[in-house]
Design a protein around this motif. Sequence first.
Motif, PDB file in Angstrom:
ATOM      1  N   ASP A   1     -49.411  14.150  20.064  1.00 10.99           N
ATOM      2  CA  ASP A   1     -48.356  13.530  20.866  1.00 10.99           C
ATOM      3  C   ASP A   1     -47.397  12.337  19.990  1.00 10.99           C
ATOM      4  OD1 ASP A   1     -48.458  15.302  22.762  1.00 10.99           O
ATOM      5  OD2 ASP A   1     -49.603  13.909  24.112  1.00 10.99           O
ATOM      6  N   ARG A   2     -48.354  11.496  19.563  1.00 12.29           N
ATOM      7  CA  ARG A   2     -48.024  10.466  18.720  1.00 12.29           C
ATOM      8  C   ARG A   2     -47.363  10.691  17.577  1.00 12.29           C
ATOM      9  NH1 ARG A   2     -50.282   5.138  18.222  1.00 12.29           N
ATOM     10  NH2 ARG A   2     -48.896   3.981  16.974  1.00 12.29           N
ATOM     11  N   ALA A   3     -47.614  11.627  16.842  1.00  9.52           N
ATOM     12  CA  ALA A   3     -46.604  12.211  15.798  1.00  9.52           C
ATOM     13  C   ALA A   3     -45.352  12.667  15.968  1.00  9.52           C
ATOM     14  CB  ALA A   3     -47.609  13.302  14.952  1.00  9.52           C
ATOM     15  N   HIS A   4     -45.302  13.544  17.283  1.00  5.57           N
ATOM     16  CA  HIS A   4     -44.041  14.026  17.881  1.00  5.57           C
ATOM     17  C   HIS A   4     -43.302  12.944  18.269  1.00  5.57           C
ATOM     18  CE1 HIS A   4     -45.998  18.383  18.505  1.00  5.57           C
ATOM     19  NE2 HIS A   4     -45.474  18.109  17.378  1.00  5.57           N
ATOM     20  N   ARG A   5     -43.645  11.725  19.025  1.00  8.74           N
ATOM     21  CA  ARG A   5     -42.809  10.831  19.544  1.00  8.74           C
ATOM     22  C   ARG A   5     -42.320   9.941  18.098  1.00  8.74           C
ATOM     23  NH1 ARG A   5     -46.678   9.849  23.377  1.00  8.74           N
ATOM     24  NH2 ARG A   5     -47.893   8.062  22.081  1.00  8.74           N
ATOM     25  N   LEU A   6     -43.082   9.920  16.910  1.00  6.90           N
ATOM     26  CA  LEU A   6     -42.649   9.376  15.840  1.00  6.90           C
ATOM     27  C   LEU A   6     -41.553  10.538  15.065  1.00  6.90           C
ATOM     28  CD1 LEU A   6     -45.944   7.750  14.596  1.00  6.90           C
ATOM     29  CD2 LEU A   6     -43.876   6.696  15.711  1.00  6.90           C
ATOM     30  N   GLY A   7     -41.440  11.523  15.709  1.00 11.19           N
ATOM     31  CA  GLY A   7     -40.309  12.609  14.924  1.00 11.19           C
ATOM     32  C   GLY A   7     -41.063  13.307  13.800  1.00 11.19           C
ATOM     33  N   ALA A   8     -42.499  13.316  13.902  1.00  9.72           N
ATOM     34  CA  ALA A   8     -43.026  14.289  12.736  1.00  9.72           C
ATOM     35  C   ALA A   8     -43.702  15.317  13.265  1.00  9.72           C
ATOM     36  CB  ALA A   8     -44.210  13.430  11.936  1.00  9.72           C
ATOM     37  N   ARG A   9     -43.621  16.465  12.534  1.00 17.14           N
ATOM     38  CA  ARG A   9     -44.401  17.755  13.044  1.00 17.14           C
ATOM     39  C   ARG A   9     -45.769  17.472  12.336  1.00 17.14           C
ATOM     40  NH1 ARG A   9     -40.213  22.555  11.329  1.00 17.14           N
ATOM     41  NH2 ARG A   9     -39.464  21.247   9.765  1.00 17.14           N
ATOM     42  N   VAL A  10     -46.518  18.095  13.123  1.00 19.97           N
ATOM     43  CA  VAL A  10     -48.092  18.190  12.357  1.00 19.97           C
ATOM     44  C   VAL A  10     -48.468  19.637  12.100  1.00 19.97           C
ATOM     45  CG1 VAL A  10     -50.471  17.776  13.488  1.00 19.97           C
ATOM     46  CG2 VAL A  10     -48.580  16.500  14.368  1.00 19.97           C
ATOM     47  N   THR A  11     -49.005  19.551  10.800  1.00 23.42           N
ATOM     48  CA  THR A  11     -49.748  20.806  10.222  1.00 23.42           C
ATOM     49  C   THR A  11     -51.305  20.429  10.344  1.00 23.42           C
ATOM     50  OG1 THR A  11     -49.450  22.659   8.951  1.00 23.42           O
ATOM     51  CG2 THR A  11     -49.371  20.426   7.880  1.00 23.42           C
ATOM     52  N   THR A  12     -52.101  21.426   9.989  1.00 22.66           N
ATOM     53  CA  THR A  12     -53.300  21.454  10.313  1.00 22.66           C
ATOM     54  C   THR A  12     -54.100  22.333   9.395  1.00 22.66           C
ATOM     55  OG1 THR A  12     -55.564  21.266  11.577  1.00 22.66           O
ATOM     56  CG2 THR A  12     -53.595  22.701  12.444  1.00 22.66           C
ATOM     57  N   HIS A  13     -55.095  21.806   8.614  1.00 19.88           N
ATOM     58  CA  HIS A  13     -55.924  22.824   7.873  1.00 19.88           C
ATOM     59  C   HIS A  13     -56.927  23.340   8.677  1.00 19.88           C
ATOM     60  CE1 HIS A  13     -58.923  23.691   4.508  1.00 19.88           C
ATOM     61  NE2 HIS A  13     -59.625  23.454   5.423  1.00 19.88           N
ATOM     62  N   VAL A  14     -56.896  24.596   8.664  1.00 24.01           N
ATOM     63  CA  VAL A  14     -58.443  25.168   9.449  1.00 24.01           C
ATOM     64  C   VAL A  14     -58.414  26.681   8.963  1.00 24.01           C
ATOM     65  CG1 VAL A  14     -56.572  25.968  11.180  1.00 24.01           C
ATOM     66  CG2 VAL A  14     -58.945  25.929  11.980  1.00 24.01           C
ATOM     67  N   PHE A  15     -59.848  26.976   8.530  1.00 25.70           N
ATOM     68  CA  PHE A  15     -60.476  28.179   7.970  1.00 25.70           C
ATOM     69  C   PHE A  15     -61.167  28.965   9.287  1.00 25.70           C
ATOM     70  CE2 PHE A  15     -61.403  26.054   3.758  1.00 25.70           C
ATOM     71  CZ  PHE A  15     -60.031  26.542   3.161  1.00 25.70           C
ATOM     72  N   GLY A  16     -61.964  28.317   9.881  1.00 21.03           N
ATOM     73  CA  GLY A  16     -62.852  29.040  10.779  1.00 21.03           C
ATOM     74  C   GLY A  16     -62.162  29.171  12.272  1.00 21.03           C
ATOM     75  N   GLU A  17     -62.919  29.772  13.245  1.00 17.92           N
ATOM     76  CA  GLU A  17     -62.438  29.939  14.300  1.00 17.92           C
ATOM     77  C   GLU A  17     -62.714  28.873  15.384  1.00 17.92           C
ATOM     78  OE1 GLU A  17     -64.889  31.562  12.964  1.00 17.92           O
ATOM     79  OE2 GLU A  17     -64.295  33.890  12.484  1.00 17.92           O
ATOM     80  N   SER A  18     -63.778  28.026  15.254  1.00 14.41           N
ATOM     81  CA  SER A  18     -64.245  27.334  16.503  1.00 14.41           C
ATOM     82  C   SER A  18     -62.896  25.934  16.605  1.00 14.41           C
ATOM     83  CB  SER A  18     -65.569  26.764  16.176  1.00 14.41           C
ATOM     84  OG  SER A  18     -65.601  26.017  15.055  1.00 14.41           O
TER      85      SER A  18
END
Length: 359
Positions: free
Chosen positions: A172-189
């Motif tokens: 939410d904070r990133a979005h309010r600052l106008g930034a998109r968020v990406t995330t590294h993820v390998f597993g399911e959990s």
Amino acid sequence: MANALHVSGIVLPEGGHREFWVVDGRISSTPIPDAQRIDGGWVLPGLVDAHCHIGLDANGGVSVEEQEAQAVTERDAGVLLARDCGVPVDTHWMDDRPDLPRIVRAGRHVARTKRYLRNYGVEVEPDELVETVAEQAEHGDGWVKIVGDWIDRDAGDLGPCWPADVLHEAVDRAHRLGARVTTHVFGESALPDLLAAGVDCIEHGTGLSAEELAAMAEAGTALVPTLINIAEFPQIAQQAESKFPAYAAHIRGLHARVDEMVRTAWELGVPLYAGTDAGGVLPHGLVAREVMALHRAGLPAREALGAACWRARSWLGHPANLDDGAPADFVVLETDPFEELESLVHPAAVVLRGAAYRP
Ligand SMILES: [Zn+2]
């Protein structure tokens, strides 16, 4: 006119023969006398590596000279726009260099303490996540990168790095600052909490289920599967085997089903983009290999190429077509890439901001 170009060829993605001119770094349909001729072949908008790290190697940040060499390698491979998914050095100096690719940066990786590769990210605990994300949003060009899962050495397997509530707040904070968020993820959990938090993109995503992919398609959440990087999993598993057998078995399984996951993502309509993850383990300049890997996984050639070209350009806010007035960033190929993607491996010419390079 000095430095003007006259380009003739089949212009993609539309197809069909066209002639255009290049002056002051832009495309023009108005003829310019005595312009230097470039005969395609096939002409396509500048390629995109949607996940790479310019300024990084296996040990962390690199010297300015090496940063420049990595950027030149990408340019000569036709990558004229890169989304940098996290580096520990500031490469904004490149923005003043017309001979180097345009870069959309995500600041530094935001990782949980001791839960990522050494010397790469800002490592924090959950109570610092929101503020750290806000800080990195300031350093990036509209993106923030969060490491969503990593091996939990106590558990001996991949596990989520963050509680759901702080993730939600950080996104939410990133979005309010106008930034998109990406995330590294390998597993399911880690995936359910990341997707519920509203991240804009998943990197790797080897553990994604068909249900989660359907939800991503619905929400417009992007996926950058970095297939040529995932191809390294068996080797990583071998190295981890003796200390972390469950982890090794887990990533072998993820590797075995990654092509099927990508095919399902494609069939369900998830926005897919080509990223090599160059700069960590892999060298730069491999975008053609990632496009071919996407095609092998089941994307039609046109779509695999679009994932590294016009579609990726629009996604990152850059013109997708070589229309009048568009920046003169394009790649000239000798053979039709829709017929044979290998054509991308050795571009005949690369034009960046109107200047021609012959790799
Ligand atoms: Zn990466």
